[in-house]
Write a protein that holds these residues in place. Structure first.
Motif, PDB file in Angstrom:
ATOM      1  N   ARG A 236       0.833  -1.210   0.000  1.00 20.07           N
ATOM      2  CA  ARG A 236       0.000   0.000   0.000  1.00 20.07           C
ATOM      3  C   ARG A 236       0.862   1.252   0.000  1.00 20.07           C
ATOM      4  O   ARG A 236       0.568   2.221  -0.695  1.00 20.07           O
ATOM      5  CB  ARG A 236      -0.934  -0.010   1.216  1.00 20.07           C
ATOM      6  N   ARG A 237       1.927   1.237   0.797  1.00 20.37           N
ATOM      7  CA  ARG A 237       2.792   2.419   0.864  1.00 20.37           C
ATOM      8  C   ARG A 237       3.531   2.654  -0.451  1.00 20.37           C
ATOM      9  O   ARG A 237       3.674   3.794  -0.887  1.00 20.37           O
ATOM     10  CB  ARG A 237       3.791   2.270   2.003  1.00 20.37           C
ATOM     11  N   VAL A 238       3.988   1.585  -1.085  1.00 22.77           N
ATOM     12  CA  VAL A 238       4.681   1.728  -2.373  1.00 22.77           C
ATOM     13  C   VAL A 238       3.711   2.263  -3.418  1.00 22.77           C
ATOM     14  O   VAL A 238       4.065   3.148  -4.200  1.00 22.77           O
ATOM     15  CB  VAL A 238       5.280   0.373  -2.814  1.00 22.77           C
ATOM     16  N   LYS A 239       2.488   1.755  -3.430  1.00 23.16           N
ATOM     17  CA  LYS A 239       1.489   2.222  -4.398  1.00 23.16           C
ATOM     18  C   LYS A 239       1.169   3.694  -4.154  1.00 23.16           C
ATOM     19  O   LYS A 239       1.066   4.481  -5.108  1.00 23.16           O
ATOM     20  CB  LYS A 239       0.217   1.385  -4.308  1.00 23.16           C
ATOM     21  N   ALA A 240       1.028   4.089  -2.887  1.00 21.70           N
ATOM     22  CA  ALA A 240       0.720   5.480  -2.568  1.00 21.70           C
ATOM     23  C   ALA A 240       1.873   6.393  -2.995  1.00 21.70           C
ATOM     24  O   ALA A 240       1.648   7.479  -3.539  1.00 21.70           O
ATOM     25  CB  ALA A 240       0.452   5.631  -1.072  1.00 21.70           C
ATOM     26  N   ALA A 241       3.099   5.955  -2.787  1.00 17.46           N
ATOM     27  CA  ALA A 241       4.259   6.756  -3.182  1.00 17.46           C
ATOM     28  C   ALA A 241       4.337   6.862  -4.707  1.00 17.46           C
ATOM     29  O   ALA A 241       4.630   7.936  -5.252  1.00 17.46           O
ATOM     30  CB  ALA A 241       5.540   6.150  -2.632  1.00 17.46           C
ATOM     31  N   ALA A 242       4.063   5.779  -5.396  1.00 17.58           N
ATOM     32  CA  ALA A 242       4.098   5.794  -6.857  1.00 17.58           C
ATOM     33  C   ALA A 242       3.000   6.703  -7.411  1.00 17.58           C
ATOM     34  O   ALA A 242       3.215   7.437  -8.377  1.00 17.58           O
ATOM     35  CB  ALA A 242       3.943   4.378  -7.404  1.00 17.58           C
ATOM     36  N   ASP A 243       1.825   6.656  -6.800  1.00 20.31           N
ATOM     37  CA  ASP A 243       0.726   7.509  -7.243  1.00 20.31           C
ATOM     38  C   ASP A 243       1.031   8.983  -6.984  1.00 20.31           C
ATOM     39  O   ASP A 243       0.648   9.851  -7.764  1.00 20.31           O
ATOM     40  CB  ASP A 243      -0.573   7.128  -6.543  1.00 20.31           C
ATOM     41  N   ALA A 244       1.719   9.258  -5.889  1.00 16.75           N
ATOM     42  CA  ALA A 244       2.047  10.646  -5.557  1.00 16.75           C
ATOM     43  C   ALA A 244       3.096  11.207  -6.512  1.00 16.75           C
ATOM     44  O   ALA A 244       3.086  12.404  -6.825  1.00 16.75           O
ATOM     45  CB  ALA A 244       2.553  10.735  -4.123  1.00 16.75           C
ATOM     46  N   LEU A 245       3.997  10.362  -6.999  1.00 16.69           N
ATOM     47  CA  LEU A 245       5.066  10.824  -7.881  1.00 16.69           C
ATOM     48  C   LEU A 245       4.658  10.852  -9.353  1.00 16.69           C
ATOM     49  O   LEU A 245       5.249  11.584 -10.140  1.00 16.69           O
ATOM     50  CB  LEU A 245       6.297   9.928  -7.726  1.00 16.69           C
ATOM     51  N   ALA A 246       3.665  10.057  -9.717  1.00 16.34           N
ATOM     52  CA  ALA A 246       3.241   9.975 -11.112  1.00 16.34           C
ATOM     53  C   ALA A 246       2.502  11.249 -11.503  1.00 16.34           C
ATOM     54  O   ALA A 246       1.716  11.796 -10.725  1.00 16.34           O
ATOM     55  CB  ALA A 246       2.332   8.762 -11.311  1.00 16.34           C
ATOM     56  N   PRO A 247       2.755  11.742 -12.705  1.00 17.62           N
ATOM     57  CA  PRO A 247       2.011  12.918 -13.148  1.00 17.62           C
ATOM     58  C   PRO A 247       0.536  12.576 -13.345  1.00 17.62           C
ATOM     59  O   PRO A 247       0.176  11.439 -13.629  1.00 17.62           O
ATOM     60  CB  PRO A 247       2.663  13.284 -14.484  1.00 17.62           C
ATOM     61  N   ALA A 248      -0.296  13.583 -13.178  1.00 16.21           N
ATOM     62  CA  ALA A 248      -1.732  13.373 -13.336  1.00 16.21           C
ATOM     63  C   ALA A 248      -2.036  13.040 -14.794  1.00 16.21           C
ATOM     64  O   ALA A 248      -1.407  13.556 -15.717  1.00 16.21           O
ATOM     65  CB  ALA A 248      -2.489  14.618 -12.908  1.00 16.21           C
ATOM     66  N   ALA A 249      -3.000  12.195 -14.998  1.00 18.76           N
ATOM     67  CA  ALA A 249      -3.393  11.815 -16.347  1.00 18.76           C
ATOM     68  C   ALA A 249      -4.037  13.020 -17.029  1.00 18.76           C
ATOM     69  O   ALA A 249      -4.825  13.753 -16.419  1.00 18.76           O
ATOM     70  CB  ALA A 249      -4.370  10.655 -16.299  1.00 18.76           C
ATOM     71  N   PRO A 250      -3.697  13.258 -18.294  1.00 18.41           N
ATOM     72  CA  PRO A 250      -4.298  14.403 -18.992  1.00 18.41           C
ATOM     73  C   PRO A 250      -5.799  14.198 -19.187  1.00 18.41           C
ATOM     74  O   PRO A 250      -6.266  13.076 -19.396  1.00 18.41           O
ATOM     75  CB  PRO A 250      -3.573  14.424 -20.329  1.00 18.41           C
ATOM     76  N   LYS A 251      -6.534  15.294 -19.087  1.00 20.84           N
ATOM     77  CA  LYS A 251      -7.971  15.220 -19.278  1.00 20.84           C
ATOM     78  C   LYS A 251      -8.273  15.158 -20.767  1.00 20.84           C
ATOM     79  O   LYS A 251      -7.553  15.733 -21.591  1.00 20.84           O
ATOM     80  CB  LYS A 251      -8.651  16.432 -18.664  1.00 20.84           C
ATOM     81  N   ALA A 252      -9.335  14.470 -21.098  1.00 19.48           N
ATOM     82  CA  ALA A 252      -9.733  14.359 -22.490  1.00 19.48           C
ATOM     83  C   ALA A 252     -10.240  15.721 -22.977  1.00 19.48           C
ATOM     84  O   ALA A 252     -10.979  16.415 -22.278  1.00 19.48           O
ATOM     85  CB  ALA A 252     -10.810  13.304 -22.639  1.00 19.48           C
ATOM     86  N   LYS A 253      -9.809  16.086 -24.164  1.00 18.57           N
ATOM     87  CA  LYS A 253     -10.242  17.362 -24.730  1.00 18.57           C
ATOM     88  C   LYS A 253     -11.633  17.200 -25.334  1.00 18.57           C
ATOM     89  O   LYS A 253     -11.912  16.191 -26.005  1.00 18.57           O
ATOM     90  CB  LYS A 253      -9.277  17.809 -25.814  1.00 18.57           C
ATOM     91  N   PRO A 254     -12.501  18.158 -25.110  1.00 17.52           N
ATOM     92  CA  PRO A 254     -13.820  18.062 -25.737  1.00 17.52           C
ATOM     93  C   PRO A 254     -13.653  18.258 -27.249  1.00 17.52           C
ATOM     94  O   PRO A 254     -12.948  19.136 -27.702  1.00 17.52           O
ATOM     95  CB  PRO A 254     -14.621  19.197 -25.106  1.00 17.52           C
ATOM     96  N   GLY A 255     -14.263  17.410 -27.974  1.00 13.99           N
ATOM     97  CA  GLY A 255     -14.141  17.486 -29.437  1.00 13.99           C
ATOM     98  C   GLY A 255     -15.421  17.060 -30.107  1.00 13.99           C
ATOM     99  O   GLY A 255     -16.449  16.828 -29.466  1.00 13.99           O
ATOM    100  N   ARG A 256     -15.331  16.968 -31.385  1.00 14.92           N
ATOM    101  CA  ARG A 256     -16.521  16.564 -32.139  1.00 14.92           C
ATOM    102  C   ARG A 256     -16.777  15.084 -31.953  1.00 14.92           C
ATOM    103  O   ARG A 256     -15.861  14.277 -31.883  1.00 14.92           O
ATOM    104  CB  ARG A 256     -16.294  16.815 -33.634  1.00 14.92           C
ATOM    105  N   LYS A 257     -18.046  14.751 -31.912  1.00 20.39           N
ATOM    106  CA  LYS A 257     -18.416  13.344 -31.872  1.00 20.39           C
ATOM    107  C   LYS A 257     -18.630  12.891 -33.291  1.00 20.39           C
ATOM    108  O   LYS A 257     -19.244  13.590 -34.100  1.00 20.39           O
ATOM    109  CB  LYS A 257     -19.681  13.149 -31.051  1.00 20.39           C
ATOM    110  N   ARG A 258     -18.164  11.776 -33.635  1.00 20.22           N
ATOM    111  CA  ARG A 258     -18.286  11.290 -35.001  1.00 20.22           C
ATOM    112  C   ARG A 258     -19.400  10.317 -35.127  1.00 20.22           C
ATOM    113  O   ARG A 258     -19.755   9.545 -34.375  1.00 20.22           O
ATOM    114  CB  ARG A 258     -16.992  10.635 -35.458  1.00 20.22           C
TER     115      ARG A 258
END
Length: 58
Positions: free
Chosen positions: A36-58
């Motif tokens: 749990r501690r290793v996972k928490a440390a890895a999550d804290a160091l990992a950059p946040a996932a980019p948000k999806a850009k709103p775009g056209r729906k096909r």
């Protein structure tokens, strides 16, 4: 004459079985906590996932 030190001892057997069970439980809890501690440390160091850009729906 048989060696008395080589006889089976049921009390010692029960005591060792209990000690082994306790040690296994503690080892499992320590391993889970470490993971749990290793996972928490890895999550804290990992950059946040980019948000999806709103775009056209096909």
């Amino acid at each position: 004459m048989a060696n008395p030190w080589l006889k089976k001892n049921p009390i010692m057997s029960m005591w060792l079985s209990t000690a082994n069970r306790v040690a296994g439980t503690l080892r499992g809890q320590a391993t889970a906590q470490a993971r749990r501690r290793v996972k928490a440390a890895a999550d804290a160091l990992a950059p946040a996932a980019p948000k999806a850009k709103p775009g056209r729906k096909r």
